[in-house]
Design a protein around this motif. Structure first.
Motif, PDB file in Angstrom:
ATOM      1  N   LYS A 178       0.832  -1.192   0.000  1.00  0.00           N
ATOM      2  CA  LYS A 178       0.000   0.000   0.000  1.00  0.00           C
ATOM      3  C   LYS A 178       0.877   1.256   0.000  1.00  0.00           C
ATOM      4  O   LYS A 178       2.022   1.155   0.415  1.00  0.00           O
ATOM      5  CB  LYS A 178      -0.936  -0.002   1.228  1.00  0.00           C
ATOM      6  N   TYR A 235      -1.498  -3.814   9.135  1.00  0.00           N
ATOM      7  CA  TYR A 235      -2.302  -3.725  10.353  1.00  0.00           C
ATOM      8  C   TYR A 235      -3.191  -4.955  10.516  1.00  0.00           C
ATOM      9  O   TYR A 235      -3.514  -5.345  11.628  1.00  0.00           O
ATOM     10  CB  TYR A 235      -3.123  -2.425  10.374  1.00  0.00           C
ATOM     11  N   LYS A 242      -1.663  -7.723  12.672  1.00  0.00           N
ATOM     12  CA  LYS A 242      -1.347  -7.520  14.091  1.00  0.00           C
ATOM     13  C   LYS A 242      -2.189  -8.444  14.961  1.00  0.00           C
ATOM     14  O   LYS A 242      -3.361  -8.692  14.668  1.00  0.00           O
ATOM     15  CB  LYS A 242      -1.562  -6.042  14.482  1.00  0.00           C
ATOM     16  N   GLU A 293       1.704   8.276  16.094  1.00  0.00           N
ATOM     17  CA  GLU A 293       3.131   7.938  16.023  1.00  0.00           C
ATOM     18  C   GLU A 293       3.937   9.071  16.621  1.00  0.00           C
ATOM     19  O   GLU A 293       3.530  10.243  16.518  1.00  0.00           O
ATOM     20  CB  GLU A 293       3.560   7.751  14.576  1.00  0.00           C
ATOM     21  N   ASP A 304      -1.512   7.551   3.108  1.00  0.00           N
ATOM     22  CA  ASP A 304      -0.592   6.637   3.794  1.00  0.00           C
ATOM     23  C   ASP A 304      -1.311   5.810   4.868  1.00  0.00           C
ATOM     24  O   ASP A 304      -0.991   4.639   5.068  1.00  0.00           O
ATOM     25  CB  ASP A 304       0.538   7.463   4.440  1.00  0.00           C
ATOM     26  N   HIS A 340      -4.950   1.603   6.631  1.00  0.00           N
ATOM     27  CA  HIS A 340      -4.942   1.102   8.014  1.00  0.00           C
ATOM     28  C   HIS A 340      -6.206   1.505   8.793  1.00  0.00           C
ATOM     29  O   HIS A 340      -6.858   0.660   9.402  1.00  0.00           O
ATOM     30  CB  HIS A 340      -3.724   1.619   8.778  1.00  0.00           C
ATOM     31  N   GLN A 347      -1.102  -1.411  19.969  1.00  0.00           N
ATOM     32  CA  GLN A 347       0.305  -1.176  20.247  1.00  0.00           C
ATOM     33  C   GLN A 347       0.458   0.110  21.035  1.00  0.00           C
ATOM     34  O   GLN A 347      -0.468   0.914  21.016  1.00  0.00           O
ATOM     35  CB  GLN A 347       1.125  -1.131  18.947  1.00  0.00           C
TER      36      GLN A 347
HETATM   37  C1  BG6 Z   1       3.100   2.372   7.264  1.00  0.00           C
HETATM   38  C2  BG6 Z   1       3.175   3.840   6.896  1.00  0.00           C
HETATM   39  O1  BG6 Z   1       2.150   1.722   6.463  1.00  0.00           O
HETATM   40  O2  BG6 Z   1       2.732   2.231   8.628  1.00  0.00           O
HETATM   41  C3  BG6 Z   1       4.140   4.567   7.823  1.00  0.00           C
HETATM   42  O3  BG6 Z   1       3.609   3.958   5.554  1.00  0.00           O
HETATM   43  C4  BG6 Z   1       3.810   4.310   9.269  1.00  0.00           C
HETATM   44  O4  BG6 Z   1       4.134   5.965   7.556  1.00  0.00           O
HETATM   45  C5  BG6 Z   1       3.660   2.811   9.526  1.00  0.00           C
HETATM   46  O5  BG6 Z   1       4.863   4.840  10.063  1.00  0.00           O
HETATM   47  C6  BG6 Z   1       3.153   2.537  10.931  1.00  0.00           C
HETATM   48  O6  BG6 Z   1       3.181   1.168  11.158  1.00  0.00           O
HETATM   49  P1  BG6 Z   1       3.368   0.593  12.636  1.00  0.00           P
HETATM   50  O7  BG6 Z   1       3.152  -0.885  12.494  1.00  0.00           O
HETATM   51  O8  BG6 Z   1       4.732   0.968  13.081  1.00  0.00           O
HETATM   52  O9  BG6 Z   1       2.302   1.254  13.450  1.00  0.00           O
END
Ligand code: BG6
Length: 490
Positions: A149, A180, A183, A217, A236, A241, A379
Motif C-alpha cells: 500500500k 495492520y 497484528k 506515532e 498513507d 490502516h 500497540q
Molecule cells: C506504514 C506507513 O504503512 O505504517 C508509515 O507507511 C507508518 O508511515 C507505519 O509509520 C506505521 O506502522 P506501525 O506498524 O509501526 O504502526
C-alpha cells in the motif's frame, strides 16, 4: 518448532533497498525461516537500482537487522544459511531490459516452480513490473503477487493497477497487503466480537455512543520524505490502516472464516460509508502538519524543515475524520478516526464508548456513574480493557470507575509475530483472508478520493500543530462540537 508448510518458493523482492524491505520484510522472512515456516529450498531475489553485489547487500541487511535470535549462536548460523539464499540483482524495475538478469539468476540452478513477487516500490511501477515479468516468461500458474500500500493515488489509478495485475494474476493469487491486519490484536478482535455473544448484543446504535480509532506515532517523516510528500497521512494511513480497522469493528458477523465471507462483510461497511460532502468538509475533516516541538525536548524540526520536504509543502502529517456508516446497526453513531506523526505518544487504540445508563438509581447518593468503555490497544503493548463502574469498598455508596483487563495471555511474555511475519506466512501458504480484495481497495478509495480532491482543488492548507502534542486544536473541536472528548482527555 512448526514444520515448513509451504513448498519451495522463489521470492522476488522489488524495492529491496527500501526502508520497508530492510526493516520489516527481511527480518520477517528470516524469522519465518528460523521457525521453519519457510521451505529450506526457497530462494530470495532482491531487486533494486543501486549497484551492489550480493555480498554487499547481505552486509547491509545484517547491519540493519534488529532481530532477537541473532544474539544466539543458533540464530547467527541460521542467518548465514538464510542470507546464502539471497541473491541481489541490481536493475531498474521500470526498464524492461534489466529483467534478463533476473531470468538468468533464477535459471542458474534448478528452480522451484512456485514464485512470489513482492512489490514494495512506488505503486506507479506495479503495472510495468507485471508486464515485464510476463514478457520475460517469469509468470507461471504457480505465481503469486504481493502489492504494498498505498495502491494508486486515487480511485482511477487504483483501478488501472488492479486491471493490469488481473491480466496476469488471478485474484486468489493477489495479496494486497495492509500490515495492520496482521497484528495480533486484530485477530483477537474477530474472536472478541464473534465468539462472545456478550458483546454482540450491545454492538450497535442502541448501546454505543461513538467509536474512536487512533493511530498515533511519535516519529516524524524520517528518511521517507520522497515517499511522504507524494502521499500524506490520508493516502498513507486513512485509506488503508484506519479504514481496515473500522471495517473489522463495524462489520456484520461473517457466515464462516473463508476469505470471501470476511471480505464481503468488510466491503459492505466500506460501501455504507457516507460520503463527506464539500459543505461538511470543515466540520468533519481536520488536516494538520507538525511544527517544532513546544518545549524543544527532544529537539524536533517542523515538517517543512525535514530533509527532502518542500519548504512550502501543504502535505498533511495529521488527519482526523468524523465518519458515518449508513446502515441499520450504526445509524447515528459517529466514528472518529485520526492518525498523525510526531504526536504525544505512540499508540494504536480503538475506543468503544458505550451510552450512559438510561436512568440512575444512585442519584440520592450523589454518586455519578460513568458509561462503559472498551479500550482495545493494538500497540505498543497489546491489551483489551473494559471500564466499568464499581462500588468503593467501605460505608456509603461511592461509585468509582475501574478497569477489567480482558487481554488474552496478558501475563505471558511470549514474543508476538510482527504483522508482516504473519502476512508473509499467509501469502506463502496462499491464504488471502487478511489481504484486501480488489473491490475492497476500490471502495476504500471511493470514499477517500473526494476528501483528497477537495483539499487539492481548494488548495487546503493544513493546520499547524506542535510536535509532541495530540494534533491541531481543531481536532479537539471535532469532538467537542458533539459534546465529546478524545479518549486521552476524558
Ligand atoms: C506504514 C506507513 O504503512 O505504517 C508509515 O507507511 C507508518 O508511515 C507505519 O509509520 C506505521 O506502522 P506501525 O506498524 O509501526 O504502526
Amino acid at each position: 518448532m512448526q514444520a515448513a508448510q509451504n513448498s519451495a518458493t522463489d521470492i522476488v523482492l522489488f524495492g529491496a533497498k527500501g526502508d520497508l524491505t530492510i526493516r520489516k520484510l527481511i527480518p520477517s522472512l528470516f524469522n519465518l525461516y528460523y521457525r521453519k515456516r519457510i521451505h529450506p529450498d526457497c530462494r530470495i531475489f532482491a531487486i533494486s537500482r543501486t549497484l551492489l553485489s550480493s555480498k554487499e547487500y547481505r552486509h547491509l541487511i545484517f547491519k540493519n537487522a534488529n532481530i532477537a535470535s541473532l544474539k544466539e549462536p543458533a540464530g547467527r548460523e541460521a542467518w548465514k544459511r538464510f542470507t546464502d539464499r539471497i541473491h541481489y540483482i541490481p536493475f531498474d524495475a521500470s526498464a524492461s531490459d534489466g529483467y534478463k538478469a533476473l531470468v538468468e539468476g533464477m535459471n542458474e540452478s534448478p528452480a522451484p516452480q512456485r514464485r512470489l513477487f513482492y512489490l514494495a516500490t512506488d505503486s506507479s511501477l506495479y503495472a510495468n513490473i507485471c508486464m515485464a515479468l510476463q514478457v520475460n516468461g517469469l509468470i507461471n500458474k504457480h505465481s503469486y503477487i504481493v502489492l504494498e500500500k498505498p495502491i494508486g493515488r486515487d480511485i482511477q489509478s487504483a483501478k488501472a493497477i488492479n486491471e493490469v495485475v488481473a491480466q496476469y494474476f488471478d485474484e486468489s493469487h493477489t495479496f494486497r497487503i495492509d500490515h495492520y491486519l496482521g497484528k495480533e490484536t486484530v485477530q483477537n478482535l474477530f474472536v472478541l466480537r464473534f465468539a462472545n455473544p456478550l458483546f454482540e448484543f450491545q454492538w450497535n446504535y442502541q448501546f454505543i455512543d461513538h467509536i474512536q480509532i487512533t493511530i498515533a506515532e511519535t516519529i516524524g517523516v524520517e528518511e521517507r520524505a520522497d515517499f511522504y510528500e507524494n502521499v500524506g497521512a490520508m493516502r498513507d494511513m486513512l485509506q488503508n490502516h484506519l479504514l481496515q480497522l473500522l471495517c473489522i469493528i463495524a462489520m456484520e458477523p461473517p457466515i464462516n472464516d473463508k476469505a470471501d465471507s470476511i471480505r464481503d462483510e468488510k466491503l459492505k461497511v466500506l460501501r455504507a460509508l457516507r460520503p463527506i460532502k464539500p459543505e461538511l468538509f470543515a466540520r468533519q475533516v481536520i488536516r494538520g502538519q507538525y511544527t517544532e516541538s513546544l518545549n524543544g525536548r527532544p529537539r524536533s524540526v517542523s515538517y517543512t524543515q525535514e530533509k527532502g520536504v518542500s519548504p512550502d509543502s501543504t502535505v498533511e502529517t495529521f488527519v482526523a475524520v468524523k465518519a458515518r456508516i449508513d446502515n441499520w446497526r450504526w445509524a447515528g453513531v459517529p466514528f472518529y478516526l485520526r492518525t498523525g506523526k510526531k504526536l504525544a505518544q505512540r499508540c494504536c487504540e480503538i475506543v468503544v464508548q458505550f451510552k450512559p445508563i438510561p436512568h440512575s438509581m444512585f442519584e440520592s447518593f450523589n454518586a455519578a456513574t460513568q458509561p462503559n468503555k472498551l479500550i482495545i490497544r493494538l500497540q505498543p503493548e497489546e491489551s483489551i480493557r473494559l471500564k466499568i463502574c464499581s462500588k468503593e469498598t467501605g460505608t456509603g455508596m461511592n461509585i468509582k470507575s475501574t478497569e477489567l483487563n480482558l487481554s488474552p495471555n496478558h501475563t505471558s511474555d511470549r514474543v508476538l509475530p510482527d504483522g508482516y511475519e504473519r502476512l508473509l506466512d499467509d501469502a506463502l501458504n496462499g491464504k488471502t483472508t487478511l489481504f484486501m480484495r480488489r473491490d475492497e481497495l476500490e471502495a476504500a478509495w471511493q470514499w477517500v478520493d473526494p476528501i483528497v480532491h477537495y483539499c487539492t482543488e481548494n488548495h487546503h492548507v493544513p493546520e499547524p500543530y506542535n510536535a509532541g502534542s495530540w494534533g491541531p486544536p481543531s481536532s479537539t473541536l471535532l469532538l467537542a462540537r458533539d459534546g465529546r472528548l478524545w479518549h486521552e482527555m476524558s
